[in-house]
Design a protein around this motif. Sequence first.
Motif, PDB file in Angstrom:
ATOM      1  N   ILE A   1      33.978   1.029   4.034  1.00  0.00           N
ATOM      2  CA  ILE A   1      32.600   1.259   4.474  1.00  0.00           C
ATOM      3  C   ILE A   1      31.744   0.055   4.105  1.00  0.00           C
ATOM      4  N   ILE A   2      30.618  -0.075   4.769  1.00  0.00           N
ATOM      5  CA  ILE A   2      29.706  -1.177   4.476  1.00  0.00           C
ATOM      6  C   ILE A   2      28.387  -0.593   3.981  1.00  0.00           C
ATOM      7  N   VAL A   3      27.925  -1.114   2.857  1.00  0.00           N
ATOM      8  CA  VAL A   3      26.648  -0.634   2.329  1.00  0.00           C
ATOM      9  C   VAL A   3      25.669  -1.796   2.319  1.00  0.00           C
ATOM     10  N   LYS A   4      24.591  -1.651   3.085  1.00  0.00           N
ATOM     11  CA  LYS A   4      23.607  -2.724   3.184  1.00  0.00           C
ATOM     12  C   LYS A   4      22.623  -2.635   2.019  1.00  0.00           C
ATOM     13  N   PRO A   5      21.923  -3.742   1.742  1.00  0.00           N
ATOM     14  CA  PRO A   5      20.927  -3.679   0.669  1.00  0.00           C
ATOM     15  C   PRO A   5      19.906  -2.599   0.999  1.00  0.00           C
ATOM     16  N   GLY A   6      19.499  -1.838  -0.007  1.00  0.00           N
ATOM     17  CA  GLY A   6      18.525  -0.771   0.206  1.00  0.00           C
ATOM     18  C   GLY A   6      19.172   0.571   0.501  1.00  0.00           C
ATOM     19  N   GLU A   7      20.460   0.554   0.778  1.00  0.00           N
ATOM     20  CA  GLU A   7      21.119   1.826   1.084  1.00  0.00           C
ATOM     21  C   GLU A   7      21.777   2.409  -0.151  1.00  0.00           C
ATOM     22  N   ARG A   8      22.010   3.725  -0.094  1.00  0.00           N
ATOM     23  CA  ARG A   8      22.681   4.414  -1.184  1.00  0.00           C
ATOM     24  C   ARG A   8      24.179   4.369  -0.949  1.00  0.00           C
TER      25      ARG A   8
END
Length: 627
Positions: A148-155
Amino acid sequence: MSGLTKKQKRTLIRIVLSAILLIPAWIITNHFDIIWWKSLIIFLLPYGLIGWDILWRAVRNIAHGQIFDENFLMCIATIGAFALGEYPEGVFVMLFYQIGELFQSYAVGKSRRSVSEMMNIRPDYANVRRDGKLVRTDPEEIKAGDVIIVKPGERIPLDGVIISGSSSLDTAALTGESLPRAAETGDDVISGCVNISGPLEIRVTKEFGQSTVTRILELVENSSSKKAKAENFITRFARYYTPCVVGAAALLAVLPPIVAGGSWTEWIRRALIFLVISCPCALVISVPLSFFGGIGGASKKGILVKGGNYLEVLSRTSYVVFDKTGTLTKGVFNVTAIHPDQCSESELLELAAYAEAYSDHPISVSLKDAYGKNIDNDRIREVKEISGKGVKAVVDDREIAAGNDKLMESIGVKCRPCHRIGTTVHVAINKSYAGHIVISDEVKPDSDEAIRALKAMGVKKTVMLTGDGKDVGESIAAQLNLDQVYTKLLPADKVGKVEELLDEKEHYNKKTALVFVGDGINDAPVLSRADIGIAMGAIGSDAAIEAADIVLMDDKPSKIASAIKIAKKTMNIVRQNIIFALAVKIAVMILGALGAADMWAAVFADVGVSALAILNAMRALSVGNID
Ligand code: ADP
Ligand code: MG
């Protein structure tokens, strides 16, 4: 009025409508001389509108054999008022009762919501790459092994390991800790943290049902089912209390007219007032609400309490017993010396690291770190971990044992003691002594403060238990000013020691509690034997969450003192509510029996006490803000 449920909105509409209906009823009956049954009908309309569900519930409960509840109290009180010709009073009692009920259910709903809001960690989606595009997917659909990819600002939605990228993570929602943590490729990350600076590619290691977020939410949600003694007391209390007051009211209505020739209407009226006042709703609702608030406030600080009963016991802590490694010390060892007997230093370290390959013990993790190279699992067979002693394994067809002197003794190898202070890992090859590695651990930066805070709040005794050697244990105990230290204990010996300390505490003061704090690694039996088991650093460790009563999300010993403070404050609020509600009730009840309080005073006393008790209980929600 936003945030009301459908049912609450319906009750509100009924309250308003029946209040509106009361106005013409009042005007008509006061200004026109109408016959009694006409005015009865005029008042029965708003009464029926506001009270039908209470009447129905009372009838249904009587059919089920549960006669004495608050619905029943309200029904006989209001029907009685009508029977005495006090129609407006009858309607008003019901109306105020419904307003009180609405207020209560609103308060309960609100505090429930705020607990889950505080634990605002449930992720809504996970980004996965499909055909070169990022797609938002339900976290529940993602399997272990997916990327999965988690972008800045995401949980971060699921537990996993970073396969590319580096960033810092905000763990505040989990630990209450505001400083961000650095994370880079290869690090494990847990769900619930917020990614702050850079995009991260994460390989998921646990599916949603097993991930940290789900486990924590389940724990917090289940906590309200474990009732504290004070809560059970209230339930039992209500069971005996209601029949008692109904009986007292009956006597009050009947005895004075028969014995002293009092007026029947006057004494029945007093008895009814007495009944209205006696409704125990303030207690029934505010006590569980206070515990709920305390648990919620604690979780805001990264302290998960598995039930109100544990807060109650924790508030009476007198003995605090600590595990050493990973609890008071960092559990991260540096190698300070390598003393080989029959091989080179690097070979000794390599053999130890290989033997430790499959262990998660802080010692083995540190030895593997010190070795620094990749471990070829094909070279290792027949691994056995002996808790509290060390490990055995066959490496390259050589039998390796690595651990303390007890392990060496058990395989009949005589070890050479070391003059250096530190934890000594002895190594034997094919049952012949091969030398030792000395490692040392550091005390956690806030251990000292933690012990001082506990002493300052009146904890009688602090004790450390360790499987490590005498020198190491005693030097740490002295450094931290602990009252007692026991060294060289196997995990089973720790249970025995805790039992001894429990006995000693019994003699000191039966009512107080002994708390054991451990890092969850091989101390599950002790955690469950103590009055309260606190596990540290739940982030990542399943065993800790299972065995403990209270779980600290991060591994700071100073949170123990915060937990005790929160428990004490919650218990104060509970006590205040019980005493306050009972005192006001009893006072007004006596006044009612003496004829000095009328139906209005009764209603206001009931609604007023409930409202104040609920407001006080909601204060418990903010107990997490203390330091
Ligand atoms: P503590 O009581 O300090 O938490 P443990 O009960 O986990 O420690 O272990 C006690 C002792 O047993 C350690 O100090 C160490 O000497 C030895 N030991 C336990 N596990 C291992 C291991 N995997 N490798 C080497 N030694 C170990
Ligand atoms: Mg330990």
